[in-house]
Design an enzyme around this catalytic site. Structure first.
Site, mmCIF file in Angstrom:
data_model
loop_
_atom_site.group_PDB
_atom_site.id
_atom_site.type_symbol
_atom_site.label_atom_id
_atom_site.label_comp_id
_atom_site.label_asym_id
_atom_site.label_seq_id
_atom_site.Cartn_x
_atom_site.Cartn_y
_atom_site.Cartn_z
ATOM 1 N N LYS A 262 28.283 -14.753 -5.321
ATOM 2 C CA LYS A 262 26.866 -14.769 -5.356
ATOM 3 C C LYS A 262 26.185 -13.562 -6.166
ATOM 4 C CE LYS A 262 26.170 -12.619 -0.727
ATOM 5 N NZ LYS A 262 25.601 -12.503 0.476
ATOM 6 N N ARG B 230 23.184 -11.848 13.326
ATOM 7 C CA ARG B 230 22.530 -12.529 12.297
ATOM 8 C C ARG B 230 22.869 -14.183 12.861
ATOM 9 N NH1 ARG B 230 24.471 -12.184 6.004
ATOM 10 N NH2 ARG B 230 25.844 -14.000 6.599
#
Length: 353
Positions: free
Chosen positions: A37, A130
């Site tokens: 990414k 998260r």
């Protein structure tokens, strides 16, 4: 004529990093997901990771993974799927990370429509806060997963450091082992992947303190910068300078270092703070907040001082430098993971391999 600003990438150094780190991981029976990414779905970078030895390619965007369809490795979506992209995930992704049973149910339904069995890694919450299923809810999830004919539980995983800054340890990753043993024992299945996090877990590997059942890591920053991310230590045997930023000077003048007049908020609603150093030679560079957060940049010329930026301009104090800069000169910057991610996402920054 060379186009600026530009990110200059040394693919050979990155390839060497990938080869070194995948070999180090494989010696401990750990497969590597090469996370792409940070280069916004660059096929060139994906090829380098595959050539270097990663077993999987991982990205948080389906759009990026689609570009790798001709690369013969499994594609892993490392962000939880959105409901609005279920069809795309099933079509283009081999394995996805999941923590919501309702989303998994939709993946199961769509996989059935497309005549596929979709593999998932069930993420477990181990303190970073998260994504992840709470450990006490795992059995409830498993009872529901067992009824889904088009979903295969490929493994379980954890994310640490990225949000809450929680450092991977033998103790918290051992909990992942315990949960995997519970799943395999109670539900009579074999988990192929026990994913022990990202580049922040490399410190455990280097110190021979990785729980033995961890067999997968999702690596991005370490492959590019040769650095583990729990403590920010450079890894011996890796290159640490595989990328740099080059920006052109568009103004160079001696000006006061403290603005004249009443100070209000700037273009971003912030009230800036200045240090009065008297008159200084200041360079304006052609890059700004639209491309990168200047706090993530470090000048290669150690005598330069980054003063601040607006949307399209970066202001740098060049007074103390031994280099006699002039308009049109190029200033180099060292990058970190955050700045590289922003810069490669910006369409206004040239990428040079």
């Amino acid at each position: 004529m060379t186009e600026y600003p530009r990110v200059v990438v040394n693919l050979e150094k990155i390839r060497d990093n990938v080869k070194f780190l995948t070999k180090k991981c494989y010696e401990s029976q750990i497969d590597v997901v090469g996370v792409t990414k940070v280069f916004s779905g660059s096929l060139e970078m994906a090829k380098v990771l595959v050539e270097g030895g990663v077993k999987y390619l991982g990205d948080s965007r389906v759009k990026n993974l689609k570009k790798y369809k001709n690369l013969d490795v499994p594609k892993v979506m490392i962000r939880l799927p959105m409901r609005s992209q279920i069809k795309e995930v099933i079509k283009h992704v081999d394995i996805s990370l999941n923590s919501e049973i309702s989303t998994i149910a939709l993946l199961n339904e769509e996989a059935g429509k497309q005549g596929k069995v979709h593999k998932i890694i069930l993420m477990i919450e181990l303190g970073d806060l998260r994504e992840g299923v709470l450990p006490e809810d795992v059995e409830c999830y498993m009872d529901q997963l067992n009824s889904m004919k088009n979903i295969k539980l490929e493994g379980i995983g954890v994310n640490l450091t990225c949000y809450g800054g929680i450092i991977p340890s033998f103790e918290n990753l051992e909990k992942l082992e315990i949960i995997s043993n519970l799943i395999e024992g109670k539900y009579n299945l074999k988990l192929n992947i026990i994913s022990g996090g990202n580049s922040s877990s490399l410190d455990l590997l280097w110190n021979n303190n990785m729980p033995p059942k961890i067999n997968n890591l999702r690596l991005g920053e370490s492959l590019i910068f040769g650095r583990e991310t729990a403590y920010g230590k450079d890894l011996e045997g890796c290159f640490h300078d595989s990328v740099k930023l080059e920006v052109e000077i568009i103004e160079l003048k001696e000006k006061k270092s403290y603005p004249v007049g009443e100070i209000g908020v700037n273009a971003f609603g912030e009230k800036p703070v200045f240090i009065d150093r008297g008159k200084r030679k200041r360079a304006i560079l052609a890059i700004g907040k639209q491309d990168v957060d200047h706090s993530n940049l470090e000048t290669m010329d150690e005598k330069l001082i980054i003063l601040g930026s607006s949307s399209d301009h970066l202001v740098v104090d060049v007074t103390d430098s031994k280099i006699k800069y002039k308009v049109g000169d190029i200033v180099g910057f060292k990058l970190n993971y955050g700045s590289l991610l922003q810069l490669t996402t910006s369409p206004y920054v040239k990428k040079t391999w």
